[in-house]
Scaffold this motif. Structure first.
Motif, mmCIF file in Angstrom:
data_model
loop_
_atom_site.group_PDB
_atom_site.id
_atom_site.type_symbol
_atom_site.label_atom_id
_atom_site.label_comp_id
_atom_site.label_asym_id
_atom_site.label_seq_id
_atom_site.Cartn_x
_atom_site.Cartn_y
_atom_site.Cartn_z
ATOM 1 N N ARG A 2 0.829 -1.207 0.000
ATOM 2 C CA ARG A 2 0.000 0.000 0.000
ATOM 3 C C ARG A 2 0.862 1.256 0.000
ATOM 4 O O ARG A 2 0.586 2.220 -0.723
ATOM 5 C CB ARG A 2 -0.919 -0.028 1.228
ATOM 6 N N ASP B 236 2.509 1.633 -3.478
ATOM 7 C CA ASP B 236 1.477 2.011 -4.449
ATOM 8 C C ASP B 236 1.153 3.515 -4.336
ATOM 9 O O ASP B 236 1.094 4.234 -5.332
ATOM 10 C CB ASP B 236 0.270 1.091 -4.187
ATOM 11 N N GLN B 237 1.008 4.002 -3.101
ATOM 12 C CA GLN B 237 0.662 5.418 -2.907
ATOM 13 C C GLN B 237 1.787 6.341 -3.369
ATOM 14 O O GLN B 237 1.544 7.334 -4.066
ATOM 15 C CB GLN B 237 0.331 5.677 -1.432
ATOM 16 N N THR C 257 2.169 6.254 -7.227
ATOM 17 C CA THR C 257 1.049 6.952 -7.884
ATOM 18 C C THR C 257 1.287 8.456 -7.876
ATOM 19 O O THR C 257 1.080 9.139 -8.886
ATOM 20 C CB THR C 257 -0.297 6.607 -7.185
ATOM 21 N N ILE D 151 -1.411 -1.830 -10.112
ATOM 22 C CA ILE D 151 -2.326 -1.041 -9.271
ATOM 23 C C ILE D 151 -2.217 0.438 -9.651
ATOM 24 O O ILE D 151 -3.221 1.147 -9.762
ATOM 25 C CB ILE D 151 -1.986 -1.212 -7.778
ATOM 26 N N VAL D 152 -0.982 0.898 -9.859
ATOM 27 C CA VAL D 152 -0.766 2.308 -10.220
ATOM 28 C C VAL D 152 -1.439 2.592 -11.573
ATOM 29 O O VAL D 152 -2.091 3.637 -11.739
ATOM 30 C CB VAL D 152 0.741 2.639 -10.266
ATOM 31 N N SER E 193 -4.063 1.219 -12.763
ATOM 32 C CA SER E 193 -5.512 1.328 -12.501
ATOM 33 C C SER E 193 -5.855 2.700 -11.925
ATOM 34 O O SER E 193 -6.848 3.316 -12.312
ATOM 35 C CB SER E 193 -5.963 0.242 -11.517
ATOM 36 N N ARG E 194 -5.022 3.192 -11.005
ATOM 37 C CA ARG E 194 -5.295 4.497 -10.380
ATOM 38 C C ARG E 194 -5.188 5.629 -11.414
ATOM 39 O O ARG E 194 -5.967 6.578 -11.397
ATOM 40 C CB ARG E 194 -4.321 4.752 -9.237
ATOM 41 N N GLU F 222 -8.216 5.702 -13.540
ATOM 42 C CA GLU F 222 -9.337 6.344 -12.824
ATOM 43 C C GLU F 222 -9.213 7.860 -12.873
ATOM 44 O O GLU F 222 -10.205 8.580 -12.972
ATOM 45 C CB GLU F 222 -9.351 5.898 -11.359
ATOM 46 N N THR F 223 -7.957 8.368 -12.811
ATOM 47 C CA THR F 223 -7.741 9.821 -12.763
ATOM 48 C C THR F 223 -7.940 10.478 -14.129
ATOM 49 O O THR F 223 -8.653 11.473 -14.257
ATOM 50 C CB THR F 223 -6.319 10.132 -12.246
ATOM 51 N N ASP G 139 -16.050 10.824 -2.773
ATOM 52 C CA ASP G 139 -15.367 11.725 -3.710
ATOM 53 C C ASP G 139 -16.332 12.685 -4.414
ATOM 54 O O ASP G 139 -16.018 13.220 -5.474
ATOM 55 C CB ASP G 139 -14.566 10.931 -4.764
#
Length: 565
Positions: free
Chosen positions: A322, A325-326, A329, A361-362, A364-365, A368-369, A524
């Protein structure tokens, strides 16, 4: 957001279902939208039956696969169960190896190291088999494109059985058996199994040949349901039956490994969404941060105390995952801004120091953005490796095929893929990928879409309505959680922004002043609070769900979007 309201279903079919099922019109409409138009189809949908599973021998090469395993057992050969390091791969290995070990001890498991060996069948794995006198490898969730590796194994007198669900290339590996419902010459009725699902069909075939009853296979369905959820395959047909019964196993009699995970997160009665967001990331974390065998060990451990120790270890990996990933990103978003990448129709970013285990995962983020087909690259040995993610409606696998001149190898699905290439080809690939996507994508797909099943009056949301709606689960692609729209909605006067950063919206919605209204939460959507000023009316898109608080259970609306009227 663009809102797309599904076409109204045939009123005659809706009326017929209302009558024969004794349900309200909105429920009957939802069923017809899902191509359920008869009493019998509705019965199969609401009560998925294991009797509806297909005969595994309908799958191309199932007979030779079973015969080769039986031969290995008869001759006392060593068997290796090989699988990818993600959830689908590790659950597959856990399932097939633990089943075989119930009656045959000479079974080894092997998960390739994500960093040392990369995705899929590896030369190192084949060498390990040769060095340990293993003459049969069962490859799960990988292998459909391993032409050279299967040939190499053959030279070393090792046979392969491949159980995969990815799209085959032009050539099929020369293995003893290649089980893949996506083979053009495979007439298996259901094409959307995950890797663990194909592994289960192999086990089902072996089991029937041994004259055992199907009921003794039920404890393995928790693994299949987890893979179905994590691999985002359609929750239709056979997958729906397997997921439905697998969830029952997870909730009624979870294996020691699942029990240990769930003790840490204090959760009971899991839905498929919980499996995706609680169990799957933890299983994945082992392969991302350390090694996939940690996940297999957890999933096959029968001693609860040992399982708790394994689960605590995997929880540590998940915390590390986690954090990585943060931070990655944040770096990737900065790179996009600096390079003005947001002006392109694709997002392609690269940093040689990014952790290979979290680039998916990144990706995917970032999708989304910016809502673009996205690739995140990092260094992997001498080459660059990337994870690709796509937007709804666009086939990123096809787009990568259009760039194949610059790619060393790739594989995957419509919405998610992985690839490797030489660093010298990175800029060429990036340019070509933008060209291919720009020339083929419908620009509407670059705007996030909310697909709305039906318009509802808030007064139609009753406890009875929700009781039936709950039975539409398990949800997933092909059977998504219904999304409704209501117009002329206003807040009862208490709308506010909540959460640490005040980015979520909490309100109470009603259409008529006489109504009690429904509590609603919009994650959000905090900045949309302004739409409720001065008693203004809005259109709301939402799902209906239960809110559990202080022992009370109430219906609430989970907002997807709101727009002024």
């Amino acid at each position: 957001m663009r809102w797309t309201l599904k076409p109204k279903p045939d009123p005659e079919k809706v009326h017929y279902l209302e009558k024969v099922l004794g349900v309200e019109k909105p429920i009957a409409s939802l069923l017809v939208q899902r191509d359920i138009t008869t009493f019998e189809e509705a019965k199969k949908f609401f009560r998925p039956s294991l009797k509806d599973l297909h005969d595994p021998f309908l799958m191309k090469d199932m007979q030779p696969a079973v015969e080769r395993i039986e031969q290995a057992i008869e001759k006392g050969e060593n068997i290796m169960v090989f699988g990818d390091y993600d959830v689908d791969g590790t659950t597959s290995v856990a399932l097939v190896s633990s089943y075989l070990k119930t009656f045959y001890p000479a079974v080894a498991t092997y998960i390739p190291d994500r960093y040392d060996e990369g995705y899929g069948v590896s030369y190192k794995g084949i060498d390990f088999a040769a060095d340990n006198d293993i003459s049969l490898i069962i490859a799960l969730d990988c292998g459909i494109k391993a032409i050279e590796k299967v040939a190499y194994a053959s030279e070393r007198n090792i046979d392969f059985i491949i159980c995969d669900h990815h799209r085959p290339g032009k050539e099929i590996p020369k293995a003893v058996a290649v089980l893949d419902p996506k083979r053009e010459d495979c007439e298996y009725p259901y094409k959307e199994l995950c890797g663990c699902g194909v592994g289960f069909k192999l086990v089902q075939a072996l089991h029937s040949r041994r004259g055992e009853t199907f009921e003794t296979l039920l404890p393995y369905l928790d693994l299949v349901a987890t893979a179905i959820g994590a691999d985002i395959v359609p929750v239709t047909g056979e997958n729906r039956v397997l997921a439905y019964h697998g969830l029952q196993v997870i909730n009624a009699a979870p294996r020691a490994g699942f029990k240990a995970i769930l003790e840490q997160v204090k959760k009971d009665q899991l839905t498929i969404t919980d499996v995706v967001f609680i169990i799957a990331p933890r299983i994945n974390a082992a392969g991302r941060m350390k090694h996939g065998l940690h996940a297999v060990n957890l999933l096959t451990e029968e001693n609860e105390e040992v399982a708790r120790r394994f689960a605590a270890e995997i929880e540590t990996f998940n915390t590390e995952r986690r954090a990585a990933d943060q931070s990655i990103t944040v770096e990737a978003l900065e790179q996009i801004e600096e390079l003005k990448e947001q002006e392109r129709l694709t997002t392609v970013v690269y940093n040689e120091n990014w952790h290979k285990g979290v680039i998916g995962i990144v990706a995917s983020r970032l999708t989304e953005t910016y809502y673009r087909p996205t690739l995140v690259f990092t260094r992997s040995g001498e080459k660059l490796a990337a994870s690709a993610r796509s937007v709804k409606g666009f086939d990123v696998y096809d787009a990568l095929e259009g760039c194949s001149e610059y790619i060393e190898q790739f594989g995957g699905h419509k919405y998610a893929a992985g690839l490797t290439l030489l660093e010298a080809q990175y800029e060429n690939f990036k340019r070509k990928f933008e060209e291919v996507v720009s020339s083929s994508i419908d620009k509407n797909l670059l705007i996030p879409e909310i697909t709305i099943d039906a318009e509802l009056q808030l007064s139609e949301i009753t406890p009875k309505f929700y009781r039936v709606l709950k039975q539409f689960a398990p949800f997933g692609p092909g059977n998504m959680t219904p999304v409704f729209m209501s117009t002329g909605v206003k807040d009862s006067g208490y709308a506010k922004c909540v959460g640490e950063t005040k980015k979520h919206l909490k309100c109470k919605l009603k259409q008529r002043s006489s109504e009690a209204g429904f509590d609603a939460i919009g994650f959000d959507l905090g900045e949309k609070c302004r739409h409720f000023e001065d008693g203004a009316k809005v259109r709301a898109a939402y799902c209906v769900e239960e809110n559990h608080f202080n022992g009370n259970v109430t219906l609430q609306l989970r907002l997807k979007d709101i727009v002024p009227e």
